[in-house]
Design a protein around this motif. Structure first.
Motif, PDB file in Angstrom:
ATOM      1  N   ALA A  66       0.855  -1.184   0.000  1.00 59.17           N
ATOM      2  CA  ALA A  66       0.000   0.000   0.000  1.00 59.17           C
ATOM      3  C   ALA A  66       0.888   1.230   0.000  1.00 59.17           C
ATOM      4  O   ALA A  66       2.039   1.184   0.446  1.00 59.17           O
ATOM      5  N   THR A  67       0.329   2.333  -0.493  1.00 61.05           N
ATOM      6  CA  THR A  67       1.085   3.572  -0.655  1.00 61.05           C
ATOM      7  C   THR A  67       0.255   4.743  -0.159  1.00 61.05           C
ATOM      8  O   THR A  67      -0.894   4.914  -0.570  1.00 61.05           O
ATOM      9  N   PRO A 107       3.435  12.917  -4.549  1.00 59.13           N
ATOM     10  CA  PRO A 107       4.631  12.545  -3.794  1.00 59.13           C
ATOM     11  C   PRO A 107       4.326  11.508  -2.715  1.00 59.13           C
ATOM     12  O   PRO A 107       3.410  11.676  -1.920  1.00 59.13           O
ATOM     13  N   ILE A 108       5.110  10.441  -2.704  1.00 57.82           N
ATOM     14  CA  ILE A 108       4.878   9.319  -1.796  1.00 57.82           C
ATOM     15  C   ILE A 108       5.438   9.613  -0.413  1.00 57.82           C
ATOM     16  O   ILE A 108       6.575  10.047  -0.273  1.00 57.82           O
ATOM     17  N   ILE A 109       4.616   9.365   0.614  1.00 55.48           N
ATOM     18  CA  ILE A 109       5.021   9.592   1.998  1.00 55.48           C
ATOM     19  C   ILE A 109       5.485   8.298   2.656  1.00 55.48           C
ATOM     20  O   ILE A 109       6.513   8.255   3.331  1.00 55.48           O
ATOM     21  N   ASN A 153       8.627  15.810  -7.159  1.00 54.40           N
ATOM     22  CA  ASN A 153       7.605  14.762  -7.150  1.00 54.40           C
ATOM     23  C   ASN A 153       7.934  13.671  -6.142  1.00 54.40           C
ATOM     24  O   ASN A 153       7.368  12.576  -6.182  1.00 54.40           O
ATOM     25  N   LYS A 154       8.857  13.970  -5.228  1.00 52.40           N
ATOM     26  CA  LYS A 154       9.254  13.027  -4.173  1.00 52.40           C
ATOM     27  C   LYS A 154       9.076  13.706  -2.814  1.00 52.40           C
ATOM     28  O   LYS A 154       8.674  14.867  -2.729  1.00 52.40           O
ATOM     29  N   THR A 155       9.420  12.985  -1.768  1.00 51.37           N
ATOM     30  CA  THR A 155       9.416  13.577  -0.427  1.00 51.37           C
ATOM     31  C   THR A 155      10.699  13.205   0.304  1.00 51.37           C
ATOM     32  O   THR A 155      11.341  12.192   0.009  1.00 51.37           O
ATOM     33  N   VAL A 156      11.044  14.041   1.260  1.00 56.27           N
ATOM     34  CA  VAL A 156      12.063  13.710   2.259  1.00 56.27           C
ATOM     35  C   VAL A 156      11.295  13.512   3.555  1.00 56.27           C
ATOM     36  O   VAL A 156      10.571  14.400   3.996  1.00 56.27           O
TER      37      VAL A 156
END
Length: 287
Positions: free
Chosen positions: A220-221, A233-235, A280-283
């Motif tokens: 799951a995302t 952006p994926i957490i 489009n990403k996360t830190v």
């Protein structure tokens, strides 16, 4: 205004020498002590990210005074920054349709005090979850939706967010696609749980798609909502091992447990101001 006891600073900016030193010196001069600090350099894009938790030894400063003192440093480095009172919980409105596993997990964790948010209500396009929500003594808002009423229904949802001063909308298996305008209005403030390990198996019936491909891992995302469906952006993500003997129905049941876990984590990271968007990403500065 009340003096702050503990603050959280998070920011990103172009990577340059002296950032950490200048930030630390400023807060030291104001009587703050660093309790927790994380930093990350995106070498490819020369972008610097930092999250710091500071305790106030000088009890006389308000949050606005601290922000005003930090502003010159933020401007010097062109920071995208936020400075928050750590004692203030984010207010969250949850949206759900007919599957309640993620909602139940969030409400249970909130009620036990293990999820550091203030859930202010639940909105749904179905009546199925009313009894559960009202058992938790929370407002339940039934907002049915159709193609003809979508704009009106979303306006009502935004009004609920505004009336409750909610900071975040959590889509806990809310099976409706938000409009582009709704996504823009909630940029960085809406979290969705997708019942698949993105970027694979996007859209509808992902567990059936996974079954057809004979996958050995399902997942799951949790991601921020954007106008691009399932592309935000994926957490947080997680997976669970499965085998060829599992039916689509069994994959669905296993997946629900993973979904609940992942959404809970993502909301926790967001509410603790541990997530910084990087294109489009996360830190994510998780514990």
């Amino acid at each position: 205004m009340t003096a702050v006891r503990e603050i959280i600073l998070k920011f990103s900016c172009e990577d340059k020498p002296g950032i950490v030193a200048n930030v630390a010196a400023l807060f030291a001069a104001q009587g703050f002590n660093i309790r927790e600090s994380h930093q990350f350099e995106d070498v490819e894009n020369r972008r610097f990210f930092m999250r710091t938790v500071l305790d106030a030894t000088n009890q006389s400063l308000t949050l606005e005074e601290v922000r005003a003192a930090f502003l010159p440093v933020a401007k010097r480095y062109g920071m995208d920054w936020q400075l928050m009172d750590a004692d203030v919980k984010l207010k969250v409105l949850v949206a759900v349709s007919q599957w309640g596993h993620c909602l139940h997990n969030l409400l249970s964790a909130w009620k036990q005090g293990t999820l550091p948010v203030d859930i202010v209500g639940v909105v749904s396009n179905h009546e199925v979850m009313r009894e559960l929500v009202e058992w938790y003594q929370l407002p339940f808002h039934y907002l049915p939706i159709s193609t003809d009423t979508k704009a009106e229904q979303e306006a009502q949802m935004l009004a609920l967010l505004s009336d409750a001063s909610a900071d975040c909308l959590v889509l806990a298996r809310y099976m409706q696609i938000l409009s582009d305008s709704m996504c823009r209005a909630l940029a960085g403030r809406a979290i969705n749980i997708h019942h698949s390990f993105l970027p694979g198996f996007k859209g509808a019936r992902p567990y059936h798609q996974a079954f057809e491909r004979g996958v050995k891992l399902i997942g799951a995302t949790a991601h921020y909502v954007t106008a691009d469906l399932d592309e935000g952006p994926i957490i947080e993500q997680a997976v669970e091992r499965v085998t060829h003997v599992n039916t689509p129905e069994e994959l669905t049941e296993i997946g629900r447990d993973v979904e609940s876990l992942v959404l809970n984590r993502a909301l926790r990271w967001h509410s603790e101001h541990r997530v910084l968007v990087n294109g489009n990403k996360t830190v994510v500065f998780s514990r």
